[in-house]
Enzyme design. Structure first.
Site, PDB file in Angstrom:
ATOM      1  N   CYS B  86      48.955  33.153 -58.140  1.00  0.00           N
ATOM      2  CA  CYS B  86      50.250  33.463 -58.007  1.00  0.00           C
ATOM      3  C   CYS B  86      51.054  32.340 -57.189  1.00  0.00           C
ATOM      4  O   CYS B  86      51.155  31.267 -57.858  1.00  0.00           O
ATOM      5  CB  CYS B  86      50.237  34.667 -56.968  1.00  0.00           C
ATOM      6  SG  CYS B  86      51.688  35.946 -57.316  1.00  0.00           S
ATOM      7  N   HIS B 206      46.062  38.687 -60.105  1.00  0.00           N
ATOM      8  CA  HIS B 206      45.314  38.786 -58.933  1.00  0.00           C
ATOM      9  C   HIS B 206      43.973  39.520 -59.186  1.00  0.00           C
ATOM     10  O   HIS B 206      43.731  40.714 -58.591  1.00  0.00           O
ATOM     11  CB  HIS B 206      45.969  39.670 -57.797  1.00  0.00           C
ATOM     12  CG  HIS B 206      47.331  39.040 -57.441  1.00  0.00           C
ATOM     13  ND1 HIS B 206      47.365  37.878 -56.471  1.00  0.00           N
ATOM     14  CD2 HIS B 206      48.599  39.122 -57.775  1.00  0.00           C
ATOM     15  CE1 HIS B 206      48.636  37.379 -56.408  1.00  0.00           C
ATOM     16  NE2 HIS B 206      49.276  38.214 -56.817  1.00  0.00           N
ATOM     17  N   GLU B 208      41.312  38.929 -57.236  1.00  0.00           N
ATOM     18  CA  GLU B 208      41.069  39.444 -56.069  1.00  0.00           C
ATOM     19  C   GLU B 208      41.154  40.748 -55.519  1.00  0.00           C
ATOM     20  O   GLU B 208      40.486  41.198 -54.551  1.00  0.00           O
ATOM     21  CB  GLU B 208      41.588  38.319 -54.806  1.00  0.00           C
ATOM     22  CG  GLU B 208      43.047  38.704 -54.511  1.00  0.00           C
ATOM     23  CD  GLU B 208      44.039  37.575 -55.435  1.00  0.00           C
ATOM     24  OE1 GLU B 208      43.566  37.560 -56.667  1.00  0.00           O
ATOM     25  OE2 GLU B 208      44.922  37.447 -54.786  1.00  0.00           O
TER      26      GLU B 208
END
Lengths: 735, 233
Positions: B86, B206, B208
């Site tokens: 990002c 993302h 994560e």
């Protein structure tokens, strides 16, 4: 500045929002004519926004205590015990007037302000929510205001890195010139690391941290306490400008300092800026405070004491530190590249003393400033009863009605809005918007889940403020219950019109009464809140229009094991059961408004005993694993609830048990309260358990397929429902 | 395995990244403040998401000139692994460690919703946890994720196989013109790329936030498994 030459008298007091009586009181307290700065301090501290002078007498009736409440109203935010030595800290606050004048900054700074209320107390903010009310979709300003408010909320929340996980939106012509922007924040702290605002320790330094002070937002609190006139747009300079980047730094710096033992007291500079933070900190601690404004970090030149004391520049905090820890604190704030200035100290005088350029600009005794703040028991008058429901004459089929309802302003998909909010940051979001009745987030490092929601049905409140106040609390409680969590406490944001009008005051009193009864019946105390009055504006004909009474409820629930929470999404091959009695109340329903164009009848009556019993039963059956998806039945009634669950899961259902004892519209679209639509694979166990506890239940069908199939055999595909649901925002925002 | 996560003022997804590494690999990354002028001994530098310096200039432009970036450049030259997610991807392009640029989303709005990515090659540290052609679901949250580079640069990227993640439909179809599948309008639906060495990777979504079934998906796990397999070999 020309203000320096202003002559302080009753006339100027009036301009600052003080009545003749209030000005006379100022003279008595001071024993002389106040200085301009002093008059400014009195006027903001005694504004409706800061003093709650019209509502305080009634707010006292709300229940605020429970064994799990650690701090109720009176602190920056409410604090409740969520187990394992942790506390949830939360509050909701309005930024209505600024959001009309400057939608982006008004909404953005609303988010910033409520974040500060929460991290001031030592909590890391973990979730944002909001409750928004916009004008009629047909009104020319609505699109612009929706766009700015949504961008503002997203712009601020996304940048500070706090997920925006839930909210609610209504549209109604009464909000045309006065949208409501209520922002809620929730944080988590250790119970033994909660910071309060009462100053202590004579001689201790008073520290200013954060952004520099400018001339923005001067008299914002006063603006929030007056009706708008046709010149509202000229008040744009009183709107504050937010900087979420600085707020993010401020959060990290404050939390880093809070891990030390440096802080004696801390308070954010919100409404009325330096004035209210200094007055409240010293007042609560029973000490005096002296500030030297020469040391205040300033970003504009030649600011006067008056301007600095009344500025509402954002992202600023005031702290009292242990003197031997000042250097440590300075180091932390310099690391985060934030201003840090010792601007004064605590005294034993009981006065607030403001010095600037060697002059004493203000010297006010704190006790009377607080204790003699005006308190009004304004006259009330009952609102006219809604027109009777009248005869129902309808030629629209159930299926056509459903499609129309799903596309109406108050029910249409909100994904256009929530797609602009970062809802996953933090990595703890278990259920995002649209997946469960309340947003669910896990508390980092534990299995604890928090269930969060905001609710209010203003059209019910307009028809019957008592019922509407009770319903808002009940719906919030139900939404938390529907996830399996235990509802703990409420933050309220009371948005009403001009309290000097007896009918509006009557609405306020009745809504609070309804909330009180519901909070008591549901063991759901109010731990924080905010009141926003004078939400009125002039329409095109010069007539004053009051917003619908809107006592927005933000609520928090908890569950020890977050993996036990459930969503409101259909999966195939389950049975569907309605819990709670269906009487078919059509008064004030969306069906009545959208299909027949009528806003008549009494709103659905809230039976608090039934709410309690049905809700406790649902929570128990979720905990037992019997209920596997659950949606409370509210706006739009039973069929809309089924359609929403179907759209969320891309799985249809067959409703093959016909309505009984009432017209089909009443059964499928009635908005009777205390009901849940639940999905189960253990139908018999559920029905049996309900029977044993005397809970009204009814099996109504099964999930599966790609359509919603009615008892008549009529079929509505999910694709068609979704298209209708999506079309509203596409059309409004011309996507 | 030694992972360093760099934090700039305004970085806000560093804790998500720590949680993901800990949960999937068992290794705890260390946090590195942007004013550091020396990197500790590391196997990989991670630039996480956020709004470094408020994104008030171009996204990532200020951070690209932070003191630590000189060290990161040197780390790259020595053959170190770098991942930017990002805002981290934006910083890597601003620092010329990766080609191209991230423009405002085609909708001109911030976008936070799940999307699907297709694995274009699985012979990098970042993708070896998947099979080529695998589709996985991931979260997005950005206002400026619209990948762009000039025609020549694009030819080189595609020709050298530097595109590792592409936005796709849940069934794996690629259609850059369809905003349902290519949410930000990226050229060739590019979601993530590597440099010519394959050791520096940037991506907008993302993964994560997708390492725990409780949060709705574990689809992001192979990213961290692949990194661990490479760096602990």
């Amino acid at each position: 500045m020309s203000k320096a030459q202003l002559i302080v008298n009753e006339e100027l007091g009036k301009e600052f929002g003080l009545s003749s009586d209030e000005y006379a009181k100022v003279l008595t307290i001071m024993g002389r004519t106040p200085s301009l700065t002093e008059l400014g301090i009195f006027s903001v501290m005694w504004s409706e926004h800061c003093s709650y002078k019209s509502s305080r007498a009634w707010l006292r009736n709300l229940p605020t205590k429970a064994p799990w409440v650690i701090h109720g109203p009176g602190e920056n935010a409410g604090v409740v015990d969520i187990g394992q030595g942790l506390a949830a800290i939360f509050k909701m606050e309005s930024h209505n007037h600024p959001s009309f004048i400057e939608p982006y900054q008004g909404a953005a700074t609303g988010v910033g302000g409520i974040l500060r209320d929460v991290f001031t107390m030592g909590a890391r903010p973990v979730a944002n929510l909001n409750a928004l009310r916009f004008g009629s979709p047909d009104h020319p300003a609505t699109r612009h205001i929706v766009d700015g408010v949504v961008r503002g909320i997203g712009g601020y929340g996304n940048c500070v890195g706090v997920p925006t996980v839930g909210g609610e939106v209504n549209f109604h012509a009464s909000y045309n010139g006065n949208p409501l922007v209520n922002a809620m924040n929730v944080g988590v702290a250790r119970q033994d690391r909660i910071f309060l605002s009462a100053a202590a320790g004579i001689g201790n330094p008073v520290i200013y941290v954060g952004s520099k002070t400018g001339r923005d937002g001067i008299h914002g609190a006063t603006m929030a306490s007056a009706e708008f006139d046709k010149d509202a747009a000229s008040k744009r300079p009183t709107v504050q400008v937010g900087d979420p980047f600085v707020e993010k730094l401020l959060i990290e710096a404050c939390l880093e300092l809070m891990a030390t033992d440096a802080i004696v007291a801390i308070q954010d500079m919100g409404a009325a800026g330096l004035t209210s933070s200094a007055v409240e900190m010293a007042g609560k601690g029973g000490v005096g405070i002296e500030l030297n404004l020469d040391h205040v970090p300033q970003r504009e030149e030649h600011m006067t004491a008056y301007e600095m004391m009344l500025s509402e520049s954002q992202e600023r905090m005031l702290m009292v530190l242990r003197p031997d820890r000042t250097d440590l604190a300075k180091e932390i704030f310099e690391k985060w590249e934030l201003d840090f200035a010792i601007i004064g100290h605590l005294t034993d005088t009981g006065h607030i003393v403001i010095k600037h350029h060697g002059q004493t600009e203000a010297d006010i005794p704190l006790e009377p400033l607080a204790d003699e703040a005006p308190l009004y028991h304004r006259p009330t008058a009952p609102s006219p009863k809604p027109e009777p429901l009248g005869a129902i004459d309808v030629d629209v089929s159930i299926e056509q009605s459903l499609i129309k309802l799903l596309g109406c302003a108050d029910l249409a998909s909100r994904s256009w809005i929530w797609d602009q909010y970062d809802s996953t940051i933090g990595g703890q979001t278990v259920y995002r918007p649209g997946q469960a009745d309340a947003a669910i987030i896990r508390v980092d490092g534990t299995n604890i889940g928090l269930a969060l929601t905001t609710d209010c049905t203003p059209r019910y409140c307009a028809a019957d403020a008592y019922q509407g106040g009770a319903q808002a609390v009940a719906e919030a409680w139900r939404n938390i219950t529907a996830t399996g969590a235990k509802p703990l406490a409420v933050t309220d944001n009371l948005n009403f019109g001009n309290p000097e009008k007896p009918e509006v005051m009557g609405q306020i009193v009745a809504a609070i009464e309804g909330m009180k009864d519901a909070c008591n019946a549901l063991d759901f105390p109010v731990v924080s809140g905010n009141v926003s009055l004078y939400n009125e504006t002039r329409d095109a004909n010069g007539e004053n229009v009051s917003v619908l009474p809107t006592p927005a409820i933000g609520a928090l629930g908890v569950i020890d094991d977050v993996s036990k929470t459930i969503g409101n999404v259909f999966k195939a091959d389950y049975d569907l059961v309605v819990i709670g009695a269906t009487k078919g109340e059509l008064g004030q329903t969306l069906w009545l408004r959208e299909i027949l164009g009528k806003e008549t009848g009494n709103p659905p009556q809230v039976d608090l005993q039934a709410e309690r019993r049905n809700g406790d039963f649902v929570r128990e059956q979720i905990a037992n694993g019997v209920i596997e998806a659950c949606h409370d039945v509210s706006d739009g009634g039973l069929l809309v609830a089924a359609a929403e669950m179907a759209m969320a899961g891309n799985v249809g259902c067959t409703l093959d048990v016909p309505e009984v004892g009432m017209r089909p519209e009443a059964y499928w679209f009635g908005e009777d309260q205390a009901r849940y639509l639940v999905m189960t694979s253990q139908k018999d166990a559920l029905l049996q358990a309900a029977k044993a506890q005397d809970i009204p239940v009814r099996f109504i069908g099964c999930t599966g397929g790609d359509s919603l199939v009615m008892p008549s055999g009529a079929v509505t595909t999910i694709a068609r429902m979704k298209a209708a649901s999506k079309s509203f925002f596409e059309k409004l925002m011309k996507v | 395995m030694k992972i360093g996560i760099v934090v700039f003022p305004g970085t806000n997804r560093e804790r998500d990244m720590v949680i993901a590494f800990e949960r999937v690999t068992g290794f705890t990354p260390q946090i590195i403040w942007h004013r550091e002028t020396a990197l500790p001994q590391l196997d990989m530098v991670v630039l996480p998401g956020g709004f470094s310096y408020g994104d008030y200039l171009r996204c990532g432009a200020m951070a690209a000139h932070s003191p630590i970036m000189r060290e990161i450049q040197a780390f790259a030259q020595k053959g170190g692994y770098i991942m930017g997610v990002c805002n981290g991807f934006q910083i890597l392009t601003e620092a010329n460690l990766l080609p191209g640029a991230l423009l405002p989303n085609a909708s001109l709005r911030f976008l936070s919703r799940d999307c699907h990515l297709r694995i274009e090659r699985n012979d990098t540290a970042f993708t070896q946890g998947w099979k080529q052609g695998d589709i996985f679901r991931t979260a997005t949250a950005h206002g400026d994720g619209n990948y762009f580079c000039d025609a020549e640069g694009l030819k080189r990227l595609e020709g050298e196989g530097q595109v590792v993640f592409r936005y796709a439909s849940p069934n794996g179809e690629i259609d850059p013109s369809n905003s349902d599948f290519n949410p930000n309008g990226s050229i060739n639906a590019i979601a993530g790329i590597v440099d010519q060495t394959g050791r520096i990777c940037g991506m907008m979504p993302h993964p994560e936030d997708m390492v725990d079934p409780l949060m709705g998906s574990e689809d992001g796990k192979p990213l961290f498994q692949g990194i661990m397999e490479t760096l602990t070999r």
